[in-house]
Design a protein around this motif. Structure first.
Motif, PDB file in Angstrom:
ATOM      1  N   SER A  67      14.362  50.553 -34.829  1.00 50.87           N
ATOM      2  CA  SER A  67      15.162  51.594 -34.994  1.00 50.87           C
ATOM      3  C   SER A  67      16.681  51.039 -34.413  1.00 50.87           C
ATOM      4  O   SER A  67      16.745  50.369 -33.788  1.00 50.87           O
ATOM      5  N   ILE A  68      17.518  51.949 -34.875  1.00 52.07           N
ATOM      6  CA  ILE A  68      19.185  51.848 -34.601  1.00 52.07           C
ATOM      7  C   ILE A  68      19.246  52.900 -33.784  1.00 52.07           C
ATOM      8  O   ILE A  68      19.171  54.087 -34.388  1.00 52.07           O
ATOM      9  N   GLY A  69      19.410  53.090 -32.485  1.00 45.76           N
ATOM     10  CA  GLY A  69      19.556  54.260 -31.572  1.00 45.76           C
ATOM     11  C   GLY A  69      20.932  54.963 -31.932  1.00 45.76           C
ATOM     12  O   GLY A  69      21.910  54.549 -32.718  1.00 45.76           O
ATOM     13  N   ALA A  70      20.906  56.230 -31.197  1.00 43.95           N
ATOM     14  CA  ALA A  70      22.107  57.122 -31.409  1.00 43.95           C
ATOM     15  C   ALA A  70      23.218  56.454 -30.852  1.00 43.95           C
ATOM     16  O   ALA A  70      23.317  55.881 -29.781  1.00 43.95           O
ATOM     17  N   TYR A  71      24.320  56.245 -31.434  1.00 39.70           N
ATOM     18  CA  TYR A  71      25.605  55.929 -31.126  1.00 39.70           C
ATOM     19  C   TYR A  71      25.698  54.463 -30.935  1.00 39.70           C
ATOM     20  O   TYR A  71      26.744  53.721 -30.167  1.00 39.70           O
ATOM     21  N   ALA A  72      24.660  53.850 -31.530  1.00 38.99           N
ATOM     22  CA  ALA A  72      24.687  52.045 -31.303  1.00 38.99           C
ATOM     23  C   ALA A  72      25.870  51.561 -31.843  1.00 38.99           C
ATOM     24  O   ALA A  72      26.192  50.528 -30.769  1.00 38.99           O
TER      25      ALA A  72
END
Length: 123
Positions: A67-72
């Motif tokens: 996954s690509i996290g929030a605000y990455a």
């Protein structure tokens, strides 16, 4: 009092199972239990071209990047392109928020979930 303390300890246990690390100029939150990694923001803003691999190795253990996290990649105005590995299944909310120079992003078919505003303000 004991019950409250036990509740707090149980809430903190998942945090002990994961940690943020830098691997090849990309920051990840690693989950030691599931052997998965989430791209996260780091000490500096990402710039240029970024390739998110399918797997990373940290201290001899291999993790699947899922996954690509929030605000990455939020506010990374010098980032020009992103290539996402085939193991990534989700892109969280505001992950690529507020780009100015993003010209290319390759999202594989493995991504089945894109959070709200993930590409808000991208040009």
């Amino acid at each position: 009092m004991k019950k409250k303390l036990l509740t707090i300890v149980l809430m903190l246990l998942p945090m002990l199972a994961s940690t943020a690390v830098e691997i090849d100029d990309i920051y990840y939150i690693l989950d030691r239990d599931t052997k998965t990694a989430e791209v996260t923001n780091g000490k500096y803003f990402y710039d240029g071209s970024v390739v998110i691999p399918e797997r990373v190795i940290h201290e001899g253990t291999e993790y699947s990047v899922t996954s690509i996290g929030a605000y990455a990649f939020c506010n990374c105005s010098c980032l020009t392109s992103v290539t996402i590995g085939n193991s990534v299944k989700s892109i969280d909310f505001f992950a690529f928020y507020n780009y100015i120079d993003l010209t290319s992003i390759i999202i594989p078919n493995s991504v089945t979930s894109i959070g709200n505003y993930a590409f808000q303000e991208c040009i």
